[in-house]
Every structure is written in structure tokens, then in C-alpha cells.
Write a protein that holds these residues in place. Structure first.
Motif, PDB file in Angstrom:
ATOM      1  N   ASN A   1     -34.071  30.024  36.510  1.00  0.00           N
ATOM      2  CA  ASN A   1     -33.282  31.000  36.848  1.00  0.00           C
ATOM      3  C   ASN A   1     -33.835  31.200  38.290  1.00  0.00           C
ATOM      4  O   ASN A   1     -34.000  32.281  38.891  1.00  0.00           O
ATOM      5  CB  ASN A   1     -33.615  32.283  36.291  1.00  0.00           C
ATOM      6  CG  ASN A   1     -32.332  33.290  36.593  1.00  0.00           C
ATOM      7  OD1 ASN A   1     -31.392  33.118  37.111  1.00  0.00           O
ATOM      8  ND2 ASN A   1     -32.865  34.680  36.502  1.00  0.00           N
TER       9      ASN A   1
ATOM     10  N   CYS B   1     -28.640  23.999  25.209  1.00  0.00           N
ATOM     11  CA  CYS B   1     -30.213  24.737  25.080  1.00  0.00           C
ATOM     12  C   CYS B   1     -30.489  25.605  26.018  1.00  0.00           C
ATOM     13  O   CYS B   1     -31.429  26.457  26.181  1.00  0.00           O
ATOM     14  CB  CYS B   1     -31.314  23.574  24.888  1.00  0.00           C
ATOM     15  SG  CYS B   1     -30.916  22.531  23.534  1.00  0.00           S
TER      16      CYS B   1
ATOM     17  N   LYS C   1     -37.896  30.865  32.104  1.00  0.00           N
ATOM     18  CA  LYS C   1     -36.921  31.612  32.833  1.00  0.00           C
ATOM     19  C   LYS C   1     -37.344  31.229  34.318  1.00  0.00           C
ATOM     20  O   LYS C   1     -36.204  31.350  35.322  1.00  0.00           O
ATOM     21  CB  LYS C   1     -36.630  32.604  32.325  1.00  0.00           C
ATOM     22  CG  LYS C   1     -35.729  33.442  33.151  1.00  0.00           C
ATOM     23  CD  LYS C   1     -35.584  35.121  32.621  1.00  0.00           C
ATOM     24  CE  LYS C   1     -34.366  35.788  33.285  1.00  0.00           C
ATOM     25  NZ  LYS C   1     -34.213  37.099  32.852  1.00  0.00           N
TER      26      LYS C   1
ATOM     27  N   CYS D   1     -29.390  28.440  27.368  1.00  0.00           N
ATOM     28  CA  CYS D   1     -29.520  29.867  27.208  1.00  0.00           C
ATOM     29  C   CYS D   1     -30.936  30.203  26.503  1.00  0.00           C
ATOM     30  O   CYS D   1     -31.626  31.112  26.763  1.00  0.00           O
ATOM     31  CB  CYS D   1     -28.474  30.403  26.498  1.00  0.00           C
ATOM     32  SG  CYS D   1     -26.842  30.725  27.526  1.00  0.00           S
ATOM     33  N   GLN D   2     -31.338  29.094  25.449  1.00  0.00           N
ATOM     34  CA  GLN D   2     -32.494  29.367  24.830  1.00  0.00           C
ATOM     35  C   GLN D   2     -33.783  29.345  25.590  1.00  0.00           C
ATOM     36  O   GLN D   2     -34.711  30.106  25.736  1.00  0.00           O
ATOM     37  CB  GLN D   2     -32.646  28.422  23.719  1.00  0.00           C
ATOM     38  CG  GLN D   2     -33.877  28.376  22.819  1.00  0.00           C
ATOM     39  CD  GLN D   2     -33.991  27.128  21.926  1.00  0.00           C
ATOM     40  OE1 GLN D   2     -33.045  26.689  21.515  1.00  0.00           O
ATOM     41  NE2 GLN D   2     -35.389  26.568  21.740  1.00  0.00           N
TER      42      GLN D   2
ATOM     43  N   LYS E   1     -27.538  21.057  27.795  1.00  0.00           N
ATOM     44  CA  LYS E   1     -26.635  22.181  28.183  1.00  0.00           C
ATOM     45  C   LYS E   1     -26.726  23.091  27.040  1.00  0.00           C
ATOM     46  O   LYS E   1     -26.791  24.562  27.234  1.00  0.00           O
ATOM     47  CB  LYS E   1     -25.326  21.700  28.387  1.00  0.00           C
ATOM     48  CG  LYS E   1     -24.477  22.828  28.693  1.00  0.00           C
ATOM     49  CD  LYS E   1     -22.959  22.417  28.862  1.00  0.00           C
ATOM     50  CE  LYS E   1     -22.145  23.507  29.548  1.00  0.00           C
ATOM     51  NZ  LYS E   1     -20.849  23.043  29.730  1.00  0.00           N
TER      52      LYS E   1
ATOM     53  N   LEU F   1     -33.692  30.197  28.975  1.00  0.00           N
ATOM     54  CA  LEU F   1     -33.672  31.207  29.762  1.00  0.00           C
ATOM     55  C   LEU F   1     -34.334  32.452  29.050  1.00  0.00           C
ATOM     56  O   LEU F   1     -34.551  33.514  29.774  1.00  0.00           O
ATOM     57  CB  LEU F   1     -32.183  31.519  30.322  1.00  0.00           C
ATOM     58  CG  LEU F   1     -31.692  30.729  31.402  1.00  0.00           C
ATOM     59  CD1 LEU F   1     -30.141  30.807  31.505  1.00  0.00           C
ATOM     60  CD2 LEU F   1     -32.261  30.887  32.707  1.00  0.00           C
ATOM     61  N   ARG F   2     -34.016  32.520  27.811  1.00  0.00           N
ATOM     62  CA  ARG F   2     -34.790  33.425  27.286  1.00  0.00           C
ATOM     63  C   ARG F   2     -36.276  33.521  26.928  1.00  0.00           C
ATOM     64  O   ARG F   2     -36.897  34.537  26.746  1.00  0.00           O
ATOM     65  CB  ARG F   2     -34.012  33.841  25.897  1.00  0.00           C
ATOM     66  CG  ARG F   2     -32.584  34.407  25.936  1.00  0.00           C
ATOM     67  CD  ARG F   2     -31.980  34.863  24.305  1.00  0.00           C
ATOM     68  NE  ARG F   2     -31.748  33.442  23.616  1.00  0.00           N
ATOM     69  CZ  ARG F   2     -30.705  32.811  23.680  1.00  0.00           C
ATOM     70  NH1 ARG F   2     -29.817  33.337  24.387  1.00  0.00           N
ATOM     71  NH2 ARG F   2     -30.385  31.965  22.920  1.00  0.00           N
TER      72      ARG F   2
ATOM     73  N   TYR G   1     -23.569  26.577  35.292  1.00  0.00           N
ATOM     74  CA  TYR G   1     -24.843  27.358  34.888  1.00  0.00           C
ATOM     75  C   TYR G   1     -24.319  28.320  33.772  1.00  0.00           C
ATOM     76  O   TYR G   1     -23.443  28.898  33.866  1.00  0.00           O
ATOM     77  CB  TYR G   1     -25.301  28.073  36.243  1.00  0.00           C
ATOM     78  CG  TYR G   1     -26.513  28.734  35.938  1.00  0.00           C
ATOM     79  CD1 TYR G   1     -27.826  28.136  36.226  1.00  0.00           C
ATOM     80  CD2 TYR G   1     -26.955  30.009  35.601  1.00  0.00           C
ATOM     81  CE1 TYR G   1     -29.006  28.422  35.955  1.00  0.00           C
ATOM     82  CE2 TYR G   1     -28.231  30.591  35.538  1.00  0.00           C
ATOM     83  CZ  TYR G   1     -29.138  29.914  35.730  1.00  0.00           C
ATOM     84  OH  TYR G   1     -30.548  30.402  35.565  1.00  0.00           O
ATOM     85  N   PRO G   2     -25.198  28.232  32.772  1.00  0.00           N
ATOM     86  CA  PRO G   2     -24.799  29.046  31.712  1.00  0.00           C
ATOM     87  C   PRO G   2     -24.784  30.669  32.094  1.00  0.00           C
ATOM     88  O   PRO G   2     -25.680  31.446  32.715  1.00  0.00           O
ATOM     89  CB  PRO G   2     -25.935  28.901  30.794  1.00  0.00           C
ATOM     90  CG  PRO G   2     -27.001  28.656  31.434  1.00  0.00           C
ATOM     91  CD  PRO G   2     -26.613  27.823  32.764  1.00  0.00           C
ATOM     92  N   LYS G   3     -23.807  31.399  31.057  1.00  0.00           N
ATOM     93  CA  LYS G   3     -23.815  32.613  31.254  1.00  0.00           C
ATOM     94  C   LYS G   3     -24.061  33.197  29.801  1.00  0.00           C
ATOM     95  O   LYS G   3     -23.329  33.200  28.899  1.00  0.00           O
ATOM     96  CB  LYS G   3     -22.323  32.929  31.795  1.00  0.00           C
ATOM     97  CG  LYS G   3     -22.057  32.893  32.994  1.00  0.00           C
ATOM     98  CD  LYS G   3     -20.161  33.252  33.245  1.00  0.00           C
ATOM     99  CE  LYS G   3     -20.078  32.765  34.713  1.00  0.00           C
ATOM    100  NZ  LYS G   3     -18.592  33.075  34.965  1.00  0.00           N
ATOM    101  N   CYS G   4     -25.433  33.790  29.719  1.00  0.00           N
ATOM    102  CA  CYS G   4     -25.868  34.108  28.257  1.00  0.00           C
ATOM    103  C   CYS G   4     -25.735  35.472  28.350  1.00  0.00           C
ATOM    104  O   CYS G   4     -25.940  36.325  29.059  1.00  0.00           O
ATOM    105  CB  CYS G   4     -27.345  33.423  28.396  1.00  0.00           C
ATOM    106  SG  CYS G   4     -27.526  31.852  28.921  1.00  0.00           S
TER     107      CYS G   4
END
Length: 95
Positions: A77, A62, A73, A64-65, A60, A67-68, A92-95
Motif C-alpha cells: 500500500n 491474491c 500492507k 487483497c489478501q 492479482k 493488503l489485509r 490496483y485492487p479495491k478491496c
């Protein structure tokens, strides 16, 4: 005198919270291959396994990393990936 004691207490709490967050973040090795047990659940409509859910929770910090990263992605995503995360109880992360 009360103001300075309150200020010190608030600062101490912030330092403790930051230290706890740092320990959580440092304890995880970000490796997208750790999410391989989730591939079938993300790419199809099969439910995630217990191993998949444990790996998502472990990774968890990680997400956002991942998703970048343009290569990751496109897999993370997706509606199915969001469904897997929700099913596993990991927001789900909000980055």
C-alpha cells in the motif's frame, strides 16, 4: 414459458461465470514471495522488470489478501507499489 427459459438461461450464465472465476482463483497459489522480483521497483524508483509484471499479474487474485496482512500492507500500500502495478497494466485492487 418465455420467462422460465430466460430465467434458466440467466442462471446458467451466472453458474458459468462463477465456475470460471473459481478456476482462475484456484489456479493461483498465493505466495507473497512470488513478488520478490518486484522488490527493487517497489522500494526504489527503478522500473519493474518483465518478470515482476508477470508475477504481479499472476498474483492479482491474491493482492487483497496481502493488503489485509499488516506485515505486507506496508509494502503493497505505497505510492511506488501502485506505480508498479499501473506500469505493469494491473489495476490496483479495491478491496
Amino acid at each position: 414459458m418465455k420467462v422460465s427459459i430466460s430465467y434458466v438461461a440467466v442462471c446458467a450464465m451466472v453458474v458459468l461465470l462463477l465456475a470460471a472465476e473459481a478456476q482462475i482463483s484456484m489456479g493461483v497459489t498465493c505466495s507473497p514471495t512470488q513478488l520478490s522480483p518486484c522488490v527493487s521497483a517497489i522500494t526504489s524508483s527503478s522500473p519493474p522488470s518483465k518478470l515482476c509484471c508477470s508475477k504481479i499479474k499472476e498474483q492479482k487474485p491474491c493482492l487483497c489478501q496481502y493488503l489485509r496482512n499488516p506485515n505486507l500492507k506496508k509494502f503493497i500500500n505505497t505510492p511506488n507499489a501502485r506505480k508498479v502495478a499501473t506500469t505493469c497494466g494491473t489495476p490496483y485492487p479495491k478491496c
